[in-house]
Design an enzyme around this catalytic site. Sequence first.
Site, PDB file in Angstrom:
ATOM      1  CG  ASP A   1      -1.804   1.251   1.511  1.00 43.85           C
ATOM      2  OD1 ASP A   1      -2.577   1.247   0.630  1.00 43.85           O
ATOM      3  OD2 ASP A   1      -1.921   1.996   2.341  1.00 43.85           O
TER       4      ASP A   1
ATOM      5  CD  GLU B   1      -2.638   2.551  -3.316  1.00 39.09           C
ATOM      6  OE1 GLU B   1      -3.517   3.219  -3.529  1.00 39.09           O
ATOM      7  OE2 GLU B   1      -1.558   2.784  -2.568  1.00 39.09           O
TER       8      GLU B   1
HETATM    9  C1  OTU Z   1      -4.348   3.723  -0.075  1.00 37.98           C
HETATM   10  O1  OTU Z   1      -4.608   4.714  -1.227  1.00 37.98           O
HETATM   11  C2  OTU Z   1      -5.568   2.686   0.151  1.00 37.98           C
HETATM   12  O2  OTU Z   1      -5.939   2.139  -1.029  1.00 37.98           O
HETATM   13  C3  OTU Z   1      -6.561   3.377   1.092  1.00 37.98           C
HETATM   14  O3  OTU Z   1      -7.807   2.779   1.198  1.00 37.98           O
HETATM   15  C4  OTU Z   1      -5.975   4.006   2.161  1.00 37.98           C
HETATM   16  O4  OTU Z   1      -7.037   5.095   2.743  1.00 37.98           O
HETATM   17  C5  OTU Z   1      -4.518   4.778   2.023  1.00 37.98           C
HETATM   18  O5  OTU Z   1      -3.791   4.226   0.924  1.00 37.98           O
HETATM   19  C6  OTU Z   1      -3.766   4.950   3.333  1.00 37.98           C
HETATM   20  O6  OTU Z   1      -3.361   3.578   3.675  1.00 37.98           O
HETATM   21  O7  OTU Z   1      -4.862   8.124  -0.796  1.00 37.98           O
HETATM   22  O8  OTU Z   1      -7.239   8.034  -1.857  1.00 37.98           O
HETATM   23  O9  OTU Z   1      -2.363   9.177  -3.666  1.00 37.98           O
HETATM   24  O10 OTU Z   1      -1.399   6.493  -3.617  1.00 37.98           O
HETATM   25  O11 OTU Z   1      -2.037   5.360  -1.316  1.00 37.98           O
HETATM   26  C7  OTU Z   1      -6.371   6.748  -1.880  1.00 37.98           C
HETATM   27  C8  OTU Z   1      -2.757   8.541  -2.734  1.00 37.98           C
HETATM   28  C9  OTU Z   1      -5.107   6.994  -1.302  1.00 37.98           C
HETATM   29  C10 OTU Z   1      -2.684   6.734  -3.104  1.00 37.98           C
HETATM   30  C11 OTU Z   1      -2.935   5.788  -2.191  1.00 37.98           C
HETATM   31  C12 OTU Z   1      -4.152   5.990  -1.204  1.00 37.98           C
END
Ligand code: OTU
Length: 650
Positions: A284, A326
């Site tokens: 993540d 991700e």
């Molecule tokens: C990820 O997403 C997860 O998919 C989210 O569900 C979480 O809330 C977040 O991390 C924190 O753990 O901000 O709007 O630019 O790269 O890392 C999604 C941001 C998120 C993304 C992403 C993030």
Amino acid sequence: MYEQVSHSLLNDILTEIEAEIKDKNLQYFYTRLGANFYAIYSLFHQLYGHRDDFKLQLHQLVKILTRSYIARSEDLRQLDLAREKNHNWFLSQQWVGYAIYCREFSGNLKGLDKRLGYLQELGINMLHIMPILDCPKGKSDGGYAVRDFRNINAEIGTVEDLDALAVNLKKRDTLLVLDVVVNHTSDEHAWALQAIAGDKKYQDYYYVFDDRSMPDLYEETMPEVFPENAPGNFTWNAEMGKWVMTVFNDYQWDLNYQNPAVFIEMVDIILYWANHGADIIRLDAVAFLWKKIGSTCQNEREAHWILQLMKDCCQVTAPGVLFIAEAIVAPIEVIKYFGEDAINAKECEIAYNATLMALLWEAVATKNALLLNRAIRSIPDKLERATWLNYVRCHDDIGLGFDDNDIRLAGYDPALHRQFLLNYYTGQSASSTAKGIAFGTNIKNGDARIAGSLASLAGLEAAIEQNDADAIQRSIDTILLLHGVILAFGGIPLIYYGDAIGTLNDRAYLKDEYKKNDNRWIHRQIMNWQRSELRNEKGTVEQRIFSGLKKMIVTRKEITAFADHNNRELIALDNPHLFCFVRFDGAGRYPRVLVICNFDHAEQSCDIDGLRKLGLLSHAVVKNLLSDDIIDLSTSMLSIPPLGMYWLDT
Ligand code: OTU
């Protein structure tokens, strides 16, 4: 590579743990360790070589790799060997993914076991279970604020339940994808609690500061990820009397990878879940792994070193396990998560294709493929042994992260076009039937992203409310068209739970005190199994979507040209409503499949002669593999129905 300094160090380490490794049948482990050690040593040195404890930490890392290998089951070791032999196994068109929240999809892990038949019916053979680890209630960010990386949330089940599920998935040849939230922990994680209690060792696991001087410096260049719910990137902890870096929510503490102990803990956790049967680990928020004053603290080169090092380590112990990056970042940046200056992927083998996702929604709103055709070319070719995760919808928001220049080249003004899209999807434009809501509005710069279920964004909710049969058909066609692209484009398609039966927005989150401030919950619905039964009743919305999707999945699996080997060419057509590409297979570039999509609500056509000049559609008739219809090519124009799609066997 053999290099004396690192090699003699490795010998020292192995001598130190001699008692542990004696009689342990480590042949394959040793060959992999020997092959990767110089890379591991070099990266570890680049990151941590300046520290006094460098050697000590490297010893610790090798111990973790060894112990995790010793703990790895014989079945999983065999799987590693099989995948080493057939190393392109995941590029096959056979894989079709599905992402769920376990609680919302099936209540718990035991319940999930009973739903595997449903997934198999749809043709799914890769299951991403979003984080199920122990999190504080109400401060969990949907599982992305982990309190204990080795324990499963008691409401969802136990590690034993997961082991049983992993065995059942293997029997069904279905891959298990699990998350490891590498960037941050919950503020209730044992490390955080010890930091709060004043333990310096654990304060070093995070970015902790006595006063605002450093945080203020960071803030000068750090954007905000959740400007509405969690403005700023630091949180004051009164108990500790210090500021902590919290890029996401205020209860998600960013881990400090400048500390090698953090890196080693995370490798240990990744291998723990690999040993519990995860085939693929979703890492993540990888863009955020390294923070540096004066930068956005995203996509830093050290973040890539961390990921390469994680990969090199994982290859020693569990080489069959893949990583998903991700990283929802610009194409030019996302491609680096496969690894730079390499032929084969050397960081993550799989990356989310957020660019394609956002462009597809743009094409739905504009009913044309002008920007899609333009911006898709900005996605560089991926490396070998790397692939995309193509999706239409996921549990997060949809960001309009297109490049301004691409928007201009497509003929729009960037700011106005983004505003148009936002208005379109949040139901503020007369031309739109979409029912999304704005997520993460940043009043300082006007940015916002979009939340809402796929079906509601595609107009199904409004069409049902108005009881408009034509509009219902259009939204079903839109849903199928979008999925058709991700199934044909090249990469692993990832379907979001509920979308195969056209699940609408769910506003129940507004009544939940823990969820009401995060409107992404509008599209994280409880799976409606009663509605899902309607997939068996002819003519229902559920049946029309489910059977359409199922047919596309079956067909995808039969088309070897849909495997992902950089075997796609985009075809420029004169008609702006059409998106067209050809997929080919084998050295002679045969067999080929020509994919044509019409994003308009009216029938559109393209010039057959133009395609013939490119060596395509040379026969008198052609079969549409999606419907088995034979299409007559004796006329000069090929017409594509409204929101229609062809997979032509050419
Ligand atoms: C990820 O997403 C997860 O998919 C989210 O569900 C979480 O809330 C977040 O991390 C924190 O753990 O901000 O709007 O630019 O790269 O890392 C999604 C941001 C998120 C993304 C992403 C993030």
